[in-house]
Design a protein around this motif. Structure first.
Motif, mmCIF file in Angstrom:
data_model
loop_
_atom_site.group_PDB
_atom_site.id
_atom_site.type_symbol
_atom_site.label_atom_id
_atom_site.label_comp_id
_atom_site.label_asym_id
_atom_site.label_seq_id
_atom_site.Cartn_x
_atom_site.Cartn_y
_atom_site.Cartn_z
ATOM 1 N N ALA A 224 0.937 -1.082 0.081
ATOM 2 C CA ALA A 224 -0.171 -0.196 -0.403
ATOM 3 C C ALA A 224 1.080 1.067 -0.176
ATOM 4 C CB ALA A 224 -0.948 -0.513 1.612
ATOM 5 N N VAL A 226 0.494 4.771 0.487
ATOM 6 C CA VAL A 226 0.153 5.928 1.298
ATOM 7 C C VAL A 226 0.659 7.263 0.773
ATOM 8 C CG1 VAL A 226 -0.800 3.109 3.097
ATOM 9 C CG2 VAL A 226 1.082 5.357 3.580
ATOM 10 N N THR A 403 -5.448 6.452 4.181
ATOM 11 C CA THR A 403 -5.091 5.278 3.695
ATOM 12 C C THR A 403 -4.620 4.121 4.677
ATOM 13 O OG1 THR A 403 -5.064 6.556 1.708
ATOM 14 C CG2 THR A 403 -4.783 4.247 1.638
ATOM 15 N N ARG A 407 -6.495 0.406 5.466
ATOM 16 C CA ARG A 407 -5.782 -1.034 4.932
ATOM 17 C C ARG A 407 -5.343 -1.325 6.236
ATOM 18 N NH1 ARG A 407 -3.776 -1.245 -0.423
ATOM 19 N NH2 ARG A 407 -3.241 -3.835 0.484
#
Length: 441
Positions: A224, A226, A403, A407
């Motif tokens: 991820a 971010v 974000t 997650r």
């Protein structure tokens, strides 16, 4: 949800967790930290839950290690980082991290890439864990040019796993559940992860595993990106805002927290470059007074500056290539002049230059004319600012702490699946079990 952050005693590695923790707390979750308490206490918000881990038993004290490391460069500095700092820190932190998990009972562990005790303990307790990647160096295949160094690092990590009784075939720097990268491919490129950091397509430490199957040029879905995560910081004291000159371009000069004292030869070159640019640029120097020397009146000098508050008032940044400083500058659309000192900084500097968002210069042999030309380039050439703003837009779109929290909320034992502490040969979907030889504190 209860989230435990496992962090080393490094400011740049702690700061992103503050923002993520604040976002999680605002959503009603509970957070705590574990790591060397003496170093972490001043960095955490008032009332934070902190479990000591690694304050004693890590060998030399931080000051002594810093004194030995300060003059090192290149491979010597990298070997020192692993052999004398990160691996001893992992061993020293293990008992405290075990105790933190047992007392706090987290649902999820978030472990910094340089806090290897976190994944070891999470795996033993069957907990899903996320990697907190506060530098992008590990995603740039840093050992491509020095494969023997990459092999040496991999062997040392494999030895740590064996010492702890953990199965081989996995790399504690890369979670199979979630990797939070506080950057974006707009800066670091999209070449894909490096597995063990040694070369493209290399297997995970100690054997074959998920990292061995990654396709170069593509990041898997549990990576991820971010972007930077900004949270509240301890006060840096007063700042003379009235001295900022609206008629000149303003440039922050900073070597970060750990490299400030390495600038004894660098700062004089900065002062000479500042004199040459005095009619058009005002440099704001963050440096220890004893190393800065006689700072001319056309500059602003303080030992510490409120960096996040100052960035919106700047036109460029001259720094050492620390990941946090670079990303904070780019998050404000500021082009950079980067003089990397050691460790991951040459890689980050290369990423900045490769993205077109700045100019790389030498640190050890810095010359005033080189610095002057580099500063003039990032102030005058609009291409650098356009590139910085492209990265700024990618950071904003990535979502930062918001974000990251999204997650983490999805990282439950069910969602993490068979990646949670499987023993060798464990069929997919089988509940995690502790191996017979995995050791506790």
């Amino acid at each position: 949800m209860r989230v435990l952050f496992v962090v080393p005693p490094l400011v740049g590695h702690v700061n992103p967790t503050l923002a993520v923790a604040a976002e999680l707390t605002a959503r009603g979750h509970h957070v705590a930290w574990t790591g060397p308490a003496a170093a972490l206490s001043p960095l955490l918000p008032a009332g934070a839950v902190l479990y000591p881990a690694g304050d004693a038993g890590a060998g030399e004290g931080t000051d002594a290690l810093h004194g030995r490391w300060r003059g090192m460069r290149g491979i010597a500095a990298l070997r020192f980082l692993w052999a004398e700092v990160l691996l001893p820190l992992a061993r020293a932190m293990l008992p405290g991290v075990h105790a933190a998990v047992e007392d706090f009972a987290p649902d999820v562990v978030v472990a910094d890439q340089q806090a290897l005790a976190g994944p070891l303990v999470a795996r033993r307790h069957g907990l899903p864990w996320a990697t907190s990647a506060t530098t992008s160096a590990e995603f740039a295949r840093p050992f491509d040019g020095v494969p023997k160094v990459g092999e040496w690092v991999a062997q040392r990590i494999a030895a740590l796993l064996a010492e702890c009784g953990a199965p081989s075939g996995w790399d504690p720097r890369f979670s199979p559940h979630l990797v939070l990268v506080f950057s974006t491919p707009a800066l670091i490129g999209d070449g894909g992860p490096a597995g063990d950091g040694a070369r493209p397509g290399a297997p995970a430490v100690g054997g074959t595993g998920p990292a061995a199957r990654l396709v170069v040029g593509r990041y898997p879905p549990h990576y991820a990106f971010v972007g930077p995560a900004f949270g509240a910081r301890p006060s840096a004291g007063e700042f003379p805002w009235h001295r900022l000159d609206p008629g000149r371009a303003r440039v922050l000069v900073s070597l970060g927290t750990l490299n400030r004292e390495a600038g004894a030869r660098f700062y004089p070159a900065v002062l000479r470059a500042a004199d040459a640019l005095a009619d058009r640029a005002q440099l704001i120097l963050a440096a220890p007074r004893e190393f800065a020397g006689a700072v001319p009146r056309h500059m602003v000098h303080q030992e510490y500056v409120p960096q996040l508050a100052l960035l919106p008032h700047l036109d460029a940044v001259l720094c050492h290539g620390g990941h946090n400083t670079v990303c904070e500058a780019l998050a404000h659309g500021l082009p950079l002049v980067v003089a990397p000192v050691r460790d991951d900084q040459p890689i980050v500097a290369g990423q900045v230059a490769g993205a077109g968002a700045g100019v790389r210069v030498r640190f050890g042999r810095a010359r005033a004319d080189e610095l002057r030309q580099a500063l003039a380039a990032v102030l005058d050439d609009p291409a650098h600012r356009r590139a910085a703003r492209r990265i700024q837009a990618s950071f904003a779109e990535a979502g930062g702490a918001r974000t990251a929290a999204d997650r983490l909320e999805k990282l439950t034992p069910v969602a993490a699946g068979p990646g949670i502490a499987p023993g060798p040969g464990t069929p997919p979907g089988t509940a995690p079990t502790e191996t017979e030889t995995e050791k506790g504190p």
